[in-house]
Design an enzyme around this catalytic site. Structure first.
Site, PDB file in Angstrom:
ATOM      1  N   CYS A  46      14.713   8.149   8.060  1.00 12.17           N
ATOM      2  CA  CYS A  46      13.441   8.338   8.769  1.00 12.17           C
ATOM      3  C   CYS A  46      12.884   9.749   8.555  1.00 12.17           C
ATOM      4  O   CYS A  46      11.729   9.919   8.186  1.00 12.17           O
ATOM      5  CB  CYS A  46      13.629   8.060  10.260  1.00 12.17           C
ATOM      6  N   CYS A  51       9.988   7.431   7.290  1.00 11.84           N
ATOM      7  CA  CYS A  51       8.843   7.478   8.228  1.00 11.84           C
ATOM      8  C   CYS A  51       8.092   8.810   8.223  1.00 11.84           C
ATOM      9  O   CYS A  51       6.863   8.838   8.145  1.00 11.84           O
ATOM     10  CB  CYS A  51       9.323   7.243   9.657  1.00 11.84           C
ATOM     11  N   LYS A  54       6.541   9.892   4.748  1.00  9.63           N
ATOM     12  CA  LYS A  54       5.515   8.862   4.454  1.00  9.63           C
ATOM     13  C   LYS A  54       4.266   9.104   5.295  1.00  9.63           C
ATOM     14  O   LYS A  54       3.149   9.055   4.804  1.00  9.63           O
ATOM     15  CB  LYS A  54       6.118   7.478   4.717  1.00  9.63           C
ATOM     16  N   TYR A 180       6.463  -3.766   4.200  1.00 13.88           N
ATOM     17  CA  TYR A 180       6.008  -2.500   4.771  1.00 13.88           C
ATOM     18  C   TYR A 180       5.811  -1.437   3.681  1.00 13.88           C
ATOM     19  O   TYR A 180       4.768  -0.803   3.585  1.00 13.88           O
ATOM     20  CB  TYR A 180       7.066  -1.938   5.720  1.00 13.88           C
ATOM     21  N   GLU A 184       2.186   0.050   2.323  1.00  9.68           N
ATOM     22  CA  GLU A 184       1.896   1.425   2.769  1.00  9.68           C
ATOM     23  C   GLU A 184       1.639   2.326   1.562  1.00  9.68           C
ATOM     24  O   GLU A 184       0.634   3.052   1.498  1.00  9.68           O
ATOM     25  CB  GLU A 184       3.051   1.985   3.614  1.00  9.68           C
ATOM     26  N   HIS A 438     -14.833   4.238  27.701  1.00 14.19           N
ATOM     27  CA  HIS A 438     -15.982   4.064  26.813  1.00 14.19           C
ATOM     28  C   HIS A 438     -16.494   5.408  26.307  1.00 14.19           C
ATOM     29  O   HIS A 438     -16.506   6.363  27.082  1.00 14.19           O
ATOM     30  CB  HIS A 438     -17.094   3.346  27.588  1.00 14.19           C
ATOM     31  N   GLU A 443     -11.175  -0.245  23.952  1.00 19.21           N
ATOM     32  CA  GLU A 443     -11.762  -0.925  25.113  1.00 19.21           C
ATOM     33  C   GLU A 443     -12.008  -2.406  24.826  1.00 19.21           C
ATOM     34  O   GLU A 443     -12.056  -3.225  25.746  1.00 19.21           O
ATOM     35  CB  GLU A 443     -13.063  -0.240  25.555  1.00 19.21           C
TER      36      GLU A 443
HETATM   37  P1  NDP Z   1      10.423  -5.751   3.193  1.00 20.38           P
HETATM   38  O1  NDP Z   1      11.558  -6.666   3.401  1.00 20.38           O
HETATM   39  O2  NDP Z   1       9.462  -5.485   4.298  1.00 20.38           O
HETATM   40  O3  NDP Z   1       9.562  -6.256   1.948  1.00 20.38           O
HETATM   41  C1  NDP Z   1      10.147  -6.536   0.712  1.00 20.38           C
HETATM   42  C2  NDP Z   1       9.097  -7.035  -0.247  1.00 20.38           C
HETATM   43  O4  NDP Z   1       9.718  -7.233  -1.511  1.00 20.38           O
HETATM   44  C3  NDP Z   1       8.500  -8.386   0.159  1.00 20.38           C
HETATM   45  O5  NDP Z   1       7.148  -8.406  -0.222  1.00 20.38           O
HETATM   46  C4  NDP Z   1       9.331  -9.365  -0.671  1.00 20.38           C
HETATM   47  O6  NDP Z   1       8.663 -10.547  -1.003  1.00 20.38           O
HETATM   48  C5  NDP Z   1       9.518  -8.573  -1.948  1.00 20.38           C
HETATM   49  N1  NDP Z   1      10.653  -9.015  -2.737  1.00 20.38           N
HETATM   50  C6  NDP Z   1      11.961  -9.043  -2.382  1.00 20.38           C
HETATM   51  N2  NDP Z   1      12.709  -9.500  -3.396  1.00 20.38           N
HETATM   52  C7  NDP Z   1      11.864  -9.767  -4.413  1.00 20.38           C
HETATM   53  C8  NDP Z   1      12.039 -10.283  -5.724  1.00 20.38           C
HETATM   54  N3  NDP Z   1      13.232 -10.614  -6.183  1.00 20.38           N
HETATM   55  N4  NDP Z   1      10.949 -10.443  -6.502  1.00 20.38           N
HETATM   56  C9  NDP Z   1       9.734 -10.125  -6.020  1.00 20.38           C
HETATM   57  N5  NDP Z   1       9.493  -9.634  -4.786  1.00 20.38           N
HETATM   58  C10 NDP Z   1      10.552  -9.462  -3.998  1.00 20.38           C
HETATM   59  O7  NDP Z   1      11.102  -4.409   2.670  1.00 20.38           O
HETATM   60  P2  NDP Z   1      10.536  -2.941   2.540  1.00 20.38           P
HETATM   61  O8  NDP Z   1      11.335  -2.357   1.438  1.00 20.38           O
HETATM   62  O9  NDP Z   1       9.068  -2.906   2.460  1.00 20.38           O
HETATM   63  O10 NDP Z   1      10.978  -2.296   3.893  1.00 20.38           O
HETATM   64  C11 NDP Z   1      12.360  -2.269   4.250  1.00 20.38           C
HETATM   65  C12 NDP Z   1      12.532  -2.112   5.723  1.00 20.38           C
HETATM   66  O11 NDP Z   1      12.138  -0.828   6.125  1.00 20.38           O
HETATM   67  C13 NDP Z   1      11.711  -3.093   6.509  1.00 20.38           C
HETATM   68  O12 NDP Z   1      12.601  -4.016   7.067  1.00 20.38           O
HETATM   69  C14 NDP Z   1      11.048  -2.315   7.580  1.00 20.38           C
HETATM   70  O13 NDP Z   1      11.562  -2.731   8.815  1.00 20.38           O
HETATM   71  C15 NDP Z   1      11.429  -0.871   7.340  1.00 20.38           C
HETATM   72  N6  NDP Z   1      10.204  -0.058   7.225  1.00 20.38           N
HETATM   73  C16 NDP Z   1       9.426   0.117   8.320  1.00 20.38           C
HETATM   74  C17 NDP Z   1       8.276   0.854   8.243  1.00 20.38           C
HETATM   75  C18 NDP Z   1       7.413   1.000   9.451  1.00 20.38           C
HETATM   76  O14 NDP Z   1       7.895   0.759  10.555  1.00 20.38           O
HETATM   77  N7  NDP Z   1       6.148   1.374   9.293  1.00 20.38           N
HETATM   78  C19 NDP Z   1       7.855   1.493   7.012  1.00 20.38           C
HETATM   79  C20 NDP Z   1       8.739   1.233   5.910  1.00 20.38           C
HETATM   80  C21 NDP Z   1       9.865   0.490   6.031  1.00 20.38           C
HETATM   81  P3  NDP Z   1       8.649 -11.845  -0.068  1.00 20.38           P
HETATM   82  O15 NDP Z   1       7.820 -11.512   1.113  1.00 20.38           O
HETATM   83  O16 NDP Z   1       8.055 -12.853  -0.955  1.00 20.38           O
HETATM   84  O17 NDP Z   1      10.082 -12.096   0.295  1.00 20.38           O
END
Ligand code: NDP
Length: 464
Positions: A46, A51, A54, A180, A184, A438, A443
């Protein structure tokens, strides 16, 4: 908590990220003798490579928007250009400062920091380099790392770790994955000036989020200049002399100088010596725990992303504190992570708490859906196109507000406040009785009079 003097410590925590630090400090405050072992930098994902940096990058991107908007508000602004090097230097200084604060806080709570990679070596024993330490309890809080083998060849591409350490902005970027991290960085890098292509295998980004948010997130990414490749993920990635080639289904290829692998994260368990205490990870690579964060191995506990449940910083912190209080405090307590607010820091950002519309129907709720979709005052003044979307899901039988979903300026801040109301079980009538502040965007959440849709429960109506 009375220590057992045959052990060096009451608790050794592996991993000084958000969860490990929170658990260790709370345990020490309750009288436990605590050591925390960290092989990289105190602060963890983080603070050092997630976090915090980022969000600092998001602020840089947002200021680009502000410069453009300023012209519409009467400011004469010279041509502006983003230079990543000064941002990178300032970011490095800020994460160093925060790491210092974390180390100070640990010391202030009486937690001993041991620098080095720790590994279990049988029950109650942790080895760090030449040191062999014993503890009555060991807490695994080692977090997660980017997945590097989701697609053939993707291990050569940058992950969010490397993007946050860039000293220069790439001209063109392919982002693979639209969770995510994918959305982002697609949003932020596009706003900073890169040409961004976002590849994902579903028809919309952000699988698991409310469909109305997903649609609008896709629209706002497109409005920021991101080229969306919905339903398209490469089958193979090939490193080249300069850049990468993405091999798509049907033989199509794309070339990019820079590729961000945003295909997810996996629990970080390599080298932990789990086998020495008879622990095996589950099929998703996570350390298995029960509701008291106990693993099947006596005296070994785990919290946060390494358990792969709700992978969010505040969840790891809450888990760490609840665990420490239960073990070292007077009264055990459990944790309800059933309804947790979360945000996606795109521009504009997204904030959400409670089930999606589809999930609420599936769960058996008949719904009143209230929506507002508008251009905020700040945008209308300058002829800007950016919109805000707000949605309340209300249980038609009980009037309870089940969910708040928003995409628009300040959504994370607004949803954080409304999360209190939802935790208290607020009803729509109570939202209606609340006077507006307001003029604000927030709101709208207390001014929604007529539902845009009234829906019978899918479970009750027999629909899918
Ligand atoms: P996510 O699990 O959110 O997203 C992974 C992405 O990769 C999805 O779009 C998924 O597709 C895709 N994917 C996975 N495997 C493949 C593959 N073999 N081929 C193609 N696409 C694939 O992971 P992130 O890395 O974005 O984030 C990890 C964690 O970090 C999250 O769980 C989140 O909780 C945390 N995080 C939180 C943030 C916040 O609170 N703002 C910011 C950043 C991270 P599909 O949907 O089709 O499975």
């Amino acid at each position: 908590m009375s220590g057992n003097d045959s052990f060096d410590f009451d608790l050794i925590t592996l991993g000084a990220g958000s969860g490990g630090v929170a658990a260790s400090r709370r345990a020490a405050t309750l009288g436990a003798r605590v050591a925390i072992v960290e092989g990289s930098r105190v602060g963890g994902t983080c603070v050092i490579r997630g976090c915090v940096p980022k969000k600092l990058m998001m602020y840089a991107a947002q200021l680009g928007d502000a410069i453009n908007e300023a012209r519409g508000y009467g400011w004469a602004v010279e041509a502006a250009r983003f230079d990543m090097a000064p941002w990178a230097a300032q970011k490095a200084a800020e994460t160093r400062r925060l790491e210092g604060v974390y180390r100070q806080n640990l010391a202030g709570s009486g937690v001993k920091v041991i620098d080095g990679w720790g590994r279990l070596d049988g029950p109650n024993t942790v080895v760090v380099g030449e040191q062999r330490l014993t503890a009555r309890h060991v807490l695994i809080a080692t977090g997660a790392r980017p997945v590097r083998d989701s697609i053939e060849g993707i291990g050569d591409c940058a992950t969010s770790d490397e993007v946050l350490d860039l000293e220069a902005l790439p001209d063109e970027v392919a982002v693979i994955g639209a969770g995510y991290i994918g959305v982002e960085f697609a949003s932020i890098l596009a706003r900073l000036g890169a040409k961004v292509h976002l590849f994902y295998r579903d028809r919309q980004p952000l699988r698991g989020f409310d469909e109305d948010l997903r649609t609008r997130a896709a629209q706002s990414l497109e409005a920021a200049g991101v080229v969306l490749h919905a339903g398209q993920a490469p089958q193979r990635v090939q490193r080249q002399d300069s850049g990468f080639e993405l091999h798509m289904a049907g033989g199509l290829t794309h070339r990019f100088p820079f590729v961000l692998n945003a295909t997810g994260r996996r629990p970080h368990t390599e080298g932990l010596g789990l086998e020495t205490v008879g622990l095996t990870v589950d099929k998703r690579g996570a350390v298995p725990v029960n509701e008291r964060f106990e693993t099947p191995a006596a005296g070994i506990h785990a919290i946060g992303d390494v358990t792969n449940r709700l992978n969010l910083t505040p969840a790891a912190i809450a888990e760490g504190r609840a665990w420490a209080e239960s073990l070292f405090g007077p009264t055990p307590r459990t944790l309800d992570l059933g309804r947790v607010a979360t945000a996606v820091f795109t521009l504009p950002p997204l904030g959400t708490i409670g089930p999606t519309e589809a999930q609420a129907l599936k769960d058996g709720h008949a719904l009143k859906v209230f929506e507002a979709d508008f251009r905020p005052m700040k945008q209308t003044f300058i002829g800007g196109a950016e919109r805000s979307y707000m949605k309340l899901l209300v249980d038609a039988d009980t009037d309870r507000v089940l969910a708040v979903h928003m995409l628009g300026a300040d959504a994370p801040e607004i949803v954080q406040s409304l999360a209190v109301a939802l935790t208290c079980g607020a009803t729509k009538a109570q939202f209606d009785r609340t006077l507006a502040v307001h003029p604000t965007s927030a709101e709208e959440f207390v001014l929604m009079r007529e539902p845009t849709r009234v829906l019978p429960a899918a479970a009750r109506s027999g629909a899918a």
